[in-house]
Design a protein around this motif. Structure first.
Motif, short mmCIF file in Angstrom:
data_model
loop_
_atom_site.label_atom_id
_atom_site.label_comp_id
_atom_site.label_asym_id
_atom_site.label_seq_id
_atom_site.Cartn_x
_atom_site.Cartn_y
_atom_site.Cartn_z
N GLY A 105 -14.44 3.10 -0.66
CA GLY A 105 -14.79 2.50 -1.96
C GLY A 105 -15.44 3.53 -2.87
N VAL A 106 -16.38 4.27 -2.33
CA VAL A 106 -17.07 5.31 -3.12
C VAL A 106 -16.07 6.38 -3.59
CG1 VAL A 106 -18.71 7.24 -2.90
CG2 VAL A 106 -19.34 4.97 -2.04
N MET A 107 -15.17 6.78 -2.70
CA MET A 107 -14.21 7.83 -3.06
C MET A 107 -13.23 7.33 -4.12
SD MET A 107 -13.44 9.92 0.51
CE MET A 107 -12.77 8.53 1.42
N ARG A 108 -12.78 6.09 -3.97
CA ARG A 108 -11.83 5.53 -4.95
C ARG A 108 -12.50 5.37 -6.33
NH1 ARG A 108 -7.17 2.59 -3.35
NH2 ARG A 108 -7.71 1.01 -4.91
N ASP A 109 -13.76 4.92 -6.31
CA ASP A 109 -14.48 4.81 -7.59
C ASP A 109 -14.58 6.17 -8.27
OD1 ASP A 109 -14.82 2.15 -7.32
OD2 ASP A 109 -16.95 2.22 -6.74
N ALA A 110 -14.86 7.20 -7.46
CA ALA A 110 -14.99 8.54 -8.03
C ALA A 110 -13.66 8.97 -8.65
CB ALA A 110 -15.43 9.53 -6.95
N LEU A 111 -12.54 8.66 -7.98
CA LEU A 111 -11.23 9.04 -8.53
C LEU A 111 -10.93 8.34 -9.85
CD1 LEU A 111 -8.84 9.18 -5.43
CD2 LEU A 111 -9.84 11.09 -6.71
N ILE A 155 -6.15 7.41 -2.25
CA ILE A 155 -6.90 7.14 -1.01
C ILE A 155 -6.89 5.63 -0.78
CG2 ILE A 155 -9.12 7.32 0.18
CD1 ILE A 155 -9.87 9.59 -1.78
N GLN A 156 -6.30 5.19 0.31
CA GLN A 156 -6.32 3.77 0.63
C GLN A 156 -6.72 3.57 2.08
OE1 GLN A 156 -3.03 1.27 -1.27
NE2 GLN A 156 -2.12 3.30 -1.30
N MET A 214 0.84 -1.21 0.00
CA MET A 214 0.00 0.00 0.00
C MET A 214 0.88 1.26 0.00
SD MET A 214 -2.92 -1.10 2.78
CE MET A 214 -3.83 0.43 2.65
N GLY A 215 1.96 1.20 0.76
CA GLY A 215 2.87 2.34 0.82
C GLY A 215 3.47 2.64 -0.55
N ALA A 216 3.88 1.60 -1.25
CA ALA A 216 4.48 1.80 -2.58
C ALA A 216 3.44 2.37 -3.55
CB ALA A 216 5.04 0.48 -3.10
N LEU A 217 2.20 1.86 -3.48
CA LEU A 217 1.14 2.40 -4.34
C LEU A 217 0.85 3.86 -4.00
CD1 LEU A 217 -1.31 -0.67 -4.32
CD2 LEU A 217 0.08 0.12 -6.25
N ALA A 218 0.84 4.17 -2.72
CA ALA A 218 0.58 5.55 -2.29
C ALA A 218 1.70 6.47 -2.77
CB ALA A 218 0.45 5.62 -0.77
N ASN A 228 -1.53 15.41 -1.34
CA ASN A 228 -0.98 14.23 -0.67
C ASN A 228 -1.82 12.99 -0.90
OD1 ASN A 228 1.06 15.73 0.87
ND2 ASN A 228 -0.71 16.61 1.94
N ALA A 229 -1.16 11.84 -1.08
CA ALA A 229 -1.85 10.56 -0.98
C ALA A 229 -2.04 10.24 0.49
CB ALA A 229 -1.03 9.47 -1.65
N CYS A 230 -3.06 9.45 0.82
CA CYS A 230 -3.25 9.11 2.23
C CYS A 230 -3.50 7.63 2.42
CB CYS A 230 -4.37 9.93 2.88
SG CYS A 230 -5.98 9.71 2.13
N ILE A 231 -3.02 7.13 3.55
CA ILE A 231 -3.32 5.77 3.98
C ILE A 231 -4.06 5.91 5.30
CG2 ILE A 231 -2.35 3.57 4.74
CD1 ILE A 231 -0.07 3.94 2.81
N LEU A 232 -5.33 5.50 5.29
CA LEU A 232 -6.21 5.70 6.43
C LEU A 232 -6.37 4.40 7.19
CD1 LEU A 232 -8.97 7.53 4.32
CD2 LEU A 232 -7.26 8.63 5.78
#
Lengths: 413, 413
Positions: free
Chosen positions: B158-164, B174-175, B7-11, B139-143
């Motif tokens: 999920g909704v926010m990632r779909d929107a992106l 957003i992860q 996840m860190g690498a993707l962010a 910034n990217a974020c890991i929540l």
């Protein structure tokens, strides 16, 4: 209370006095410190001689050079204190101001950090530099130097504390940790009740240890695995000068270049000429496979080379297929201190400057300029390679925080 | 690679895209996120119902209230995202600029922090608030939310990632950490290779644990042991209103007042009236010995009371001999979030405002105004009680760093 907790309590109390003092009191105290350093030159040199004598045999000649003081070096220390004293006061600046619709008057005002802990190694001039920067910014400091410089640091802090005793500032604005064991460093890293920030100044090992272990907020400083990327549109003669300067003018410092990335279309012309110039200073080249073909005297680089800070006459060399390859390599391996592109193509420069996420990014200039004095930012307590609070050279302006001062007439919510 | 490292690498990769995108792309992405939250209200409520059902029996009614979403609350979440989208872009601002005598052009320019890790507890609206603030600041974020809100957080992210996915920004901006175990929190605190900052949002236990254990730079937020000092020159009626508001308007938040310090010369008049007013809300008073004499219904305060954040209808009360006693008490026990003086004596106010070292210091106003929205600073990701980087309400303007961009024409040193 342990000895360090006791020092912390004294520092916190001194910081309360310091934070409400006028600029003129701080300036005068720094002037007195500078004069005292000059007056007590002989005592400081006597103490330093003990350290240098003890170091013979155990430290390398370059470390002994860093440790050694002379009349001239003490004069430089005093000059540095005077330069700090003349800097504008960073405390009490109104950074933002507004009146809210409900009539509340809000000021965002700069204030000292409070108590700064500084852990450093064997250079005694760091003692007076750090103390002066802290006092100018209204902070008390607890200094912990390396054991190699123990007598020198005791003498220098003694002189500074004596100078403070004839001012309105408490001598405890400046304290030295006399216990130079690992345990005292570990205790300092956990001193959250008394220290507002901890700044390590020294080699990569010291900095890693502080970042990994401290509970006190840390500002990570110094490690510089700096890159120069010579683009296909580079002016060859300019690139030769910049790389030669950035690598060889002072290889032991963090803003020296450690890696050379060269666009494949210019490599055959540029690299042999560069190698010839660097050979004047016996620079060892560690090159990737394709660069090795152009550089008969180069060694093969290992994977570990790409992230190493040599601090020596050694340079890693890699041929890249494109500016994006160069940016990717820097993203992956750089310590994000200072990275440079040499090119005559403004679009390429803009792309590099926007994409490379380092404290200082350069177009057509030596990385050696990442220095508070060189950039017109005043003396520095270190060069931050992290992104929180301060990045790049940290001077007096970065040794402050802020608070909101809110005045009303009975407003409730 | 562990799941979190992945996840860190993707962010980190998403952050590289985000940091060079135009303002308009970020604004549009936030608008799409807000619409998507409204469109998918039903899905989010269904997921939330699972969390609320599971929480019955194990969580307190007030915790279940914090966890529960409604159509209205989702509309507020979308409104908050829109408000963030309208804020000026904090990235790419030239903060300082100079041309050095050697011709080097130096710009200090604001840049995103990079990747923000946020560890929070059971309020699902924090998910969309934090993601929006991070994206606005590039910034990217890991929540990592609490396990109680797991289904809600999965649905919202999920909704926010779909929107992106219908924008130029990667969904991985957003992860959500799906593993809500202690181990995943511990791993996140050590993820120095990928996280530029870690922000804990929640109770004192969570924050202490992050500050003590994280290797990633942390911004400490939130604990508010806030004081109101009623000076001998206070307007009694104003003091009654301010204390009543600061204590009872919303006792569960960090800017609520927890302690009341009263000058001895005004105590006999003020304290009985104050106690009567606070009794309207059944506020329990815990008083020192001399205040107990004036307050027949008060309990005796213990030493532990002075540093506690009650977050409840409880207030510590102490009579002080002077303004200096009040300042000393605050220096010793305050969490340095928000502290207030009520007085008509401007000299006393000035002394208090200068000497008290808290994120917000007040004269004649309720401590409840320490809030990004109230102070005109925009939505906040938390209220910092440390001194490095940001202090007080942290909005989009505090989620950035800066770098030095240096352009030359071949300068060497």
């Amino acid at each position: 209370m342990t000895n360090l907790e006791n020092m912390g309590a004294l520092a916190k109390s001194a910081a309360r006095t310091l934070r409400i003092e006028d600029s003129s009191v701080k300036t005068e105290a720094l002037e007195l410190i500078a004069s005292a350093l000059l007056q007590k030159k002989a005592d400081i040199l006597t103490a330093n001689a003990l350290d240098v004598e003890a170091a013979k045999g155990s430290l390398s000649p370059s470390m002994i050079d860093r440790l050694s003081l002379s009349e001239e070096r003490i004069e430089s220390m005093a000059d540095a204190v005077i330069a700090v004293s003349k800097w504008p006061d960073p405390v009490g600046q109104v950074l933002e101001e507004r009146v809210l619709p409900n009539g509340l008057h809000v000021q965002k005002t700069s204030v000292p950090l409070g108590v700064c802990g500084i852990i450093f190694e064997a250079r005694p001039n760091v003692t007076s530099d750090c103390a002066a920067l802290c006092i100018k910014a209204g902070n008390a400091c607890i200094l912990r130097g390396g054991k190699e410089a123990f007598h020198s640091n005791m003498a220098i802090t003694g002189v500074m504390r004596d100078a403070l005793s004839s001012t309105a500032l408490p001598a405890d604005c400046i304290q030295l940790v006399e216990d130079t064991s690992r345990e005292s460093a570990a205790e300092m890293m956990a001193l959250t009740e008394y220290l507002d920030v901890l700044i390590p100044r020294g080699g990569a090992g010291l900095i890693r240890s502080v970042v990994d272990n401290a509970k006190v907020p840390v500002i990570e400083t110094g490690v510089g695995n700096c890159h120069i990327y010579v683009d296909r549109a580079a002016d060859i003669s300019m690139a030769l000068d910049i790389v030669f300067n950035a690598k060889t003018s002072r290889p032991s410092v963090c803003n020296a270049a450690e890696k050379l990335l060269v666009h494949k279309e210019i490599a055959a012309v540029f690299l042999p000429a560069m190698a010839e110039k660097l050979a004047e200073k016996d620079v060892e080249l560690r090159a990737d496979e394709s660069a090795c073909r152009l550089l008969p005297h180069a060694k093969a680089a290992s994977e570990g080379d790409w992230s190493r800070e040599y601090l020596d006459y050694i340079m890693g060399v890699k041929i890249v297929n494109s500016i994006d390859d160069a940016i990717d390599h820097i993203e992956r391996y750089s310590s994000h201190h200072s990275d440079c592109i040499v090119t005559s193509d403004q679009a390429a420069a803009d792309r590099f400057l926007a994409s490379v996420d380092s404290a200082a990014v350069y177009h057509n200039a030596s990385t050696r300029f990442t220095d508070g004095g060189e950039l017109g930012l005043g003396a520095e307590i270190g060069i931050s390679t992290q992104k929180l609070h301060a990045r790049g050279p940290m001077g007096v302006n970065q040794l402050v925080s802020y608070k909101y001062v809110i005045s009303g007439s009975g407003q409730i919510r």
